[in-house]
Design a protein around this motif. Structure first.
Motif, PDB file in Angstrom:
ATOM      1  N   GLY A  48     -44.840 -54.265 -15.951  1.00 17.47           N
ATOM      2  CA  GLY A  48     -43.500 -54.509 -16.173  1.00 17.47           C
ATOM      3  C   GLY A  48     -42.772 -53.280 -16.763  1.00 17.47           C
ATOM      4  O   GLY A  48     -43.569 -52.294 -16.810  1.00 17.47           O
ATOM      5  N   VAL A  49     -41.335 -53.294 -16.883  1.00 19.03           N
ATOM      6  CA  VAL A  49     -40.778 -52.184 -17.342  1.00 19.03           C
ATOM      7  C   VAL A  49     -40.968 -52.076 -18.935  1.00 19.03           C
ATOM      8  O   VAL A  49     -41.192 -50.779 -19.254  1.00 19.03           O
ATOM      9  N   THR A  50     -40.881 -52.885 -19.783  1.00 21.07           N
ATOM     10  CA  THR A  50     -40.953 -52.607 -21.229  1.00 21.07           C
ATOM     11  C   THR A  50     -41.898 -53.692 -21.871  1.00 21.07           C
ATOM     12  O   THR A  50     -41.918 -54.538 -21.187  1.00 21.07           O
ATOM     13  N   ALA A  51     -42.615 -52.996 -22.851  1.00 18.36           N
ATOM     14  CA  ALA A  51     -43.635 -53.849 -23.717  1.00 18.36           C
ATOM     15  C   ALA A  51     -42.982 -54.772 -24.673  1.00 18.36           C
ATOM     16  O   ALA A  51     -43.058 -54.683 -25.795  1.00 18.36           O
ATOM     17  N   SER A  52     -42.031 -55.645 -23.924  1.00 17.82           N
ATOM     18  CA  SER A  52     -41.206 -56.675 -24.850  1.00 17.82           C
ATOM     19  C   SER A  52     -42.220 -57.913 -25.149  1.00 17.82           C
ATOM     20  O   SER A  52     -43.284 -58.082 -24.654  1.00 17.82           O
ATOM     21  N   LEU A  53     -41.574 -58.332 -25.907  1.00 19.67           N
ATOM     22  CA  LEU A  53     -42.485 -59.890 -26.374  1.00 19.67           C
ATOM     23  C   LEU A  53     -42.649 -60.742 -25.386  1.00 19.67           C
ATOM     24  O   LEU A  53     -43.508 -61.423 -25.008  1.00 19.67           O
ATOM     25  N   ALA A  54     -41.467 -60.813 -24.680  1.00 19.29           N
ATOM     26  CA  ALA A  54     -41.305 -61.688 -23.352  1.00 19.29           C
ATOM     27  C   ALA A  54     -42.335 -61.149 -22.269  1.00 19.29           C
ATOM     28  O   ALA A  54     -43.036 -62.141 -21.688  1.00 19.29           O
ATOM     29  N   LEU A  55     -42.462 -60.171 -22.171  1.00 22.30           N
ATOM     30  CA  LEU A  55     -43.619 -59.633 -21.228  1.00 22.30           C
ATOM     31  C   LEU A  55     -44.888 -59.915 -21.532  1.00 22.30           C
ATOM     32  O   LEU A  55     -45.704 -60.299 -20.931  1.00 22.30           O
ATOM     33  N   ILE A  56     -45.125 -59.384 -22.809  1.00 22.59           N
ATOM     34  CA  ILE A  56     -46.554 -59.861 -23.537  1.00 22.59           C
ATOM     35  C   ILE A  56     -46.864 -61.224 -23.301  1.00 22.59           C
ATOM     36  O   ILE A  56     -47.990 -61.773 -22.971  1.00 22.59           O
ATOM     37  N   GLU A  57     -45.601 -62.401 -23.597  1.00 18.02           N
ATOM     38  CA  GLU A  57     -46.286 -63.556 -23.367  1.00 18.02           C
ATOM     39  C   GLU A  57     -46.287 -63.916 -22.186  1.00 18.02           C
ATOM     40  O   GLU A  57     -47.219 -64.857 -21.909  1.00 18.02           O
ATOM     41  N   ALA A  58     -45.606 -63.495 -21.071  1.00 20.32           N
ATOM     42  CA  ALA A  58     -45.939 -63.755 -19.561  1.00 20.32           C
ATOM     43  C   ALA A  58     -47.451 -63.130 -19.277  1.00 20.32           C
ATOM     44  O   ALA A  58     -48.002 -63.969 -18.302  1.00 20.32           O
ATOM     45  N   ALA A  59     -47.707 -61.993 -19.936  1.00 21.15           N
ATOM     46  CA  ALA A  59     -49.110 -61.547 -19.574  1.00 21.15           C
ATOM     47  C   ALA A  59     -49.832 -62.547 -19.950  1.00 21.15           C
ATOM     48  O   ALA A  59     -51.393 -62.496 -19.248  1.00 21.15           O
ATOM     49  N   VAL A  60     -50.015 -62.960 -21.113  1.00 21.47           N
ATOM     50  CA  VAL A  60     -50.945 -63.851 -21.689  1.00 21.47           C
ATOM     51  C   VAL A  60     -51.040 -65.203 -20.880  1.00 21.47           C
ATOM     52  O   VAL A  60     -52.090 -65.481 -20.581  1.00 21.47           O
ATOM     53  N   ALA A  61     -49.871 -65.655 -20.502  1.00 22.23           N
ATOM     54  CA  ALA A  61     -49.685 -66.879 -19.435  1.00 22.23           C
ATOM     55  C   ALA A  61     -50.540 -66.669 -18.239  1.00 22.23           C
ATOM     56  O   ALA A  61     -51.009 -67.474 -17.590  1.00 22.23           O
ATOM     57  N   ALA A  62     -50.212 -65.383 -17.774  1.00 18.86           N
ATOM     58  CA  ALA A  62     -50.856 -64.987 -16.461  1.00 18.86           C
ATOM     59  C   ALA A  62     -52.457 -64.645 -16.719  1.00 18.86           C
ATOM     60  O   ALA A  62     -53.036 -64.094 -15.645  1.00 18.86           O
ATOM     61  N   VAL A  69     -46.894 -50.286 -18.430  1.00 20.89           N
ATOM     62  CA  VAL A  69     -45.368 -50.429 -18.616  1.00 20.89           C
ATOM     63  C   VAL A  69     -44.970 -48.919 -18.642  1.00 20.89           C
ATOM     64  O   VAL A  69     -45.623 -48.023 -18.762  1.00 20.89           O
ATOM     65  N   HIS A  70     -43.553 -48.809 -18.270  1.00 22.26           N
ATOM     66  CA  HIS A  70     -42.936 -47.682 -18.461  1.00 22.26           C
ATOM     67  C   HIS A  70     -42.531 -47.364 -19.977  1.00 22.26           C
ATOM     68  O   HIS A  70     -42.737 -46.293 -20.378  1.00 22.26           O
ATOM     69  N   HIS A  71     -41.897 -48.390 -20.677  1.00 18.77           N
ATOM     70  CA  HIS A  71     -41.377 -48.254 -22.073  1.00 18.77           C
ATOM     71  C   HIS A  71     -42.386 -48.935 -23.130  1.00 18.77           C
ATOM     72  O   HIS A  71     -42.576 -50.328 -22.934  1.00 18.77           O
ATOM     73  N   GLY A  72     -43.512 -47.985 -23.634  1.00 15.97           N
ATOM     74  CA  GLY A  72     -44.549 -48.655 -24.487  1.00 15.97           C
ATOM     75  C   GLY A  72     -43.841 -49.000 -25.841  1.00 15.97           C
ATOM     76  O   GLY A  72     -42.715 -49.369 -26.062  1.00 15.97           O
ATOM     77  N   LEU A  73     -44.746 -49.113 -26.985  1.00 11.65           N
ATOM     78  CA  LEU A  73     -44.476 -49.648 -28.350  1.00 11.65           C
ATOM     79  C   LEU A  73     -43.947 -48.519 -29.199  1.00 11.65           C
ATOM     80  O   LEU A  73     -43.100 -48.684 -30.063  1.00 11.65           O
ATOM     81  N   PHE A  74     -44.408 -47.369 -29.107  1.00 12.38           N
ATOM     82  CA  PHE A  74     -44.218 -46.034 -29.885  1.00 12.38           C
ATOM     83  C   PHE A  74     -43.486 -45.093 -29.348  1.00 12.38           C
ATOM     84  O   PHE A  74     -43.875 -44.391 -28.291  1.00 12.38           O
ATOM     85  N   TRP A  75     -42.556 -44.492 -30.255  1.00 12.83           N
ATOM     86  CA  TRP A  75     -41.555 -43.535 -29.893  1.00 12.83           C
ATOM     87  C   TRP A  75     -41.534 -42.479 -30.947  1.00 12.83           C
ATOM     88  O   TRP A  75     -41.606 -42.845 -32.402  1.00 12.83           O
ATOM     89  N   ARG A  76     -41.445 -41.370 -30.724  1.00 12.50           N
ATOM     90  CA  ARG A  76     -41.237 -40.318 -31.665  1.00 12.50           C
ATOM     91  C   ARG A  76     -40.032 -40.554 -32.524  1.00 12.50           C
ATOM     92  O   ARG A  76     -38.956 -40.877 -32.151  1.00 12.50           O
ATOM     93  N   GLY A  77     -40.331 -40.445 -34.031  1.00 10.86           N
ATOM     94  CA  GLY A  77     -39.181 -40.351 -35.031  1.00 10.86           C
ATOM     95  C   GLY A  77     -39.146 -42.038 -35.244  1.00 10.86           C
ATOM     96  O   GLY A  77     -38.044 -42.349 -36.230  1.00 10.86           O
ATOM     97  N   GLN A  78     -39.910 -43.016 -34.789  1.00  9.56           N
ATOM     98  CA  GLN A  78     -39.326 -44.253 -35.196  1.00  9.56           C
ATOM     99  C   GLN A  78     -40.293 -44.799 -36.470  1.00  9.56           C
ATOM    100  O   GLN A  78     -40.942 -43.942 -36.918  1.00  9.56           O
ATOM    101  N   ASP A  79     -39.695 -45.621 -37.382  1.00  9.38           N
ATOM    102  CA  ASP A  79     -40.226 -46.350 -38.312  1.00  9.38           C
ATOM    103  C   ASP A  79     -41.706 -46.766 -38.054  1.00  9.38           C
ATOM    104  O   ASP A  79     -41.951 -47.529 -37.019  1.00  9.38           O
ATOM    105  N   GLY A  80     -42.658 -46.108 -38.665  1.00  9.66           N
ATOM    106  CA  GLY A  80     -44.053 -46.463 -38.502  1.00  9.66           C
ATOM    107  C   GLY A  80     -44.602 -47.722 -38.726  1.00  9.66           C
ATOM    108  O   GLY A  80     -45.583 -48.081 -38.737  1.00  9.66           O
ATOM    109  N   ARG A  81     -43.804 -48.459 -39.851  1.00  7.89           N
ATOM    110  CA  ARG A  81     -44.190 -49.709 -40.312  1.00  7.89           C
ATOM    111  C   ARG A  81     -44.586 -50.888 -39.351  1.00  7.89           C
ATOM    112  O   ARG A  81     -43.543 -51.017 -38.388  1.00  7.89           O
ATOM    113  N   VAL A  82     -45.348 -51.725 -39.521  1.00  8.76           N
ATOM    114  CA  VAL A  82     -45.603 -52.909 -38.755  1.00  8.76           C
ATOM    115  C   VAL A  82     -45.079 -54.199 -39.002  1.00  8.76           C
ATOM    116  O   VAL A  82     -45.968 -54.818 -39.997  1.00  8.76           O
TER     117      VAL A  82
END
Length: 260
Positions: A48-62, A69-82
């Motif tokens: 998929g293009v982006t690791a969105s919640l919707a894509l992850i849910e669809a992957a679980v169903a599949a 993906v092209h756009h993962g979860l982690f980017w330079r400078g983002q807030d590191g809190r989960v």
């Protein structure tokens, strides 16, 4: 899922993706490769293009064991809190033991399977040369028999709109026919000046910024923005399908619609 289906070890898949995309060549905005570790063996990849919640849910169903993906979860400078959306996405991946592979600039740049190469193929454009940082920009012309290219900027914009089935923004008017077309997917509006220097009559990317709109009008080079997501729908499935075929794995592309 069929227990007798072909299986590839997680680490072997990572090595295959790395060998193909060569992430070590790029200074990127986030980590390329395996971003979230899941089960050790993979039978099915969802791309998929982006690791969105919707894509992850669809992957679980599949019943996928890995997501590419092209756009993962982690980017330079983002807030590191989960917390919030990050907790939701990570929690679902970990709960279902799904591997997440993400490649950003390396996926844009691959000369045959990458986002730029695949967008050009989709639009019927043949690249003659590369330009810009990391040689991410492609410059070329129509790959069919139309030697004079596109009749006008409007004609090219209509072509992009019809092929991608998405609205486009056209700013600026080229002087006459469009023969040399430059393109760079996603948020590559900063490549516009380099495209002009490379000899482009028109430039196609995903987004347009306020300064580039003025520049397009003043320079007589058409700027076509076709949507960040719409321009980057093609690289991830091409790469994932290629690697899945190497190992005989199942692969499914799931396109989560995004107007941006």
């Amino acid at each position: 899922m069929n227990a007798s289906a072909p299986v590839a070890p997680r680490a072997l898949l990572l090595a295959a993706f790395d060998q193909l995309l060569q992430p070590e060549r790029f200074k990127d905005y986030g980590p390329n490769g395996l971003q979230v570790e899941g089960k050790a063996d993979v039978r099915k990849i969802v791309s998929g293009v982006t690791a969105s919640l919707a894509l992850i849910e669809a992957a679980v169903a599949a019943q996928a064991d890995a997501i590419f993906v092209h756009h993962g979860l982690f980017w330079r400078g983002q807030d590191g809190r989960v917390t919030g959306w990050m907790k939701q996405r990570l929690g679902l991946l970990l709960a279902h033991d799904i591997n997440l592979y993400a490649y950003h600039l390396p996926l844009d740049a691959h000369p045959e399977l990458g986002n730029n190469a695949q967008l050009g193929l989709t639009l019927g454009l043949k690249a003659d040369r590369l330009f810009g940082d990391n040689n991410l920009g492609f410059l070329g012309s129509r790959s069919d028999a139309a030697e004079n290219g596109f009749e006008s900027a409007e004609n090219l914009a209509d072509h992009v709109r019809n092929v991608l089935n998405r609205p486009v923004v056209l700013v600026g008017r080229a002087k006459g026919a469009i023969k040399n077309v430059a393109w760079c997917t996603g948020g590559a509006q900063d490549y516009f000046e380099a495209a002009i220097e490379a000899g482009a009559d028109a430039f196609i990317t995903g987004e347009i910024s306020e300064p580039q709109a003025h520049y397009a009008r003043e320079m007589g080079v058409a700027f076509i923005a076709c949507g960040h997501h719409a321009s980057e729908r093609y690289g991830a499935p091409a790469v994932a399908a290629h690697v899945a075929a190497q190992f005989g794995l199942a692969h499914e592309f799931i396109d989560i619609d995004n107007p941006g």
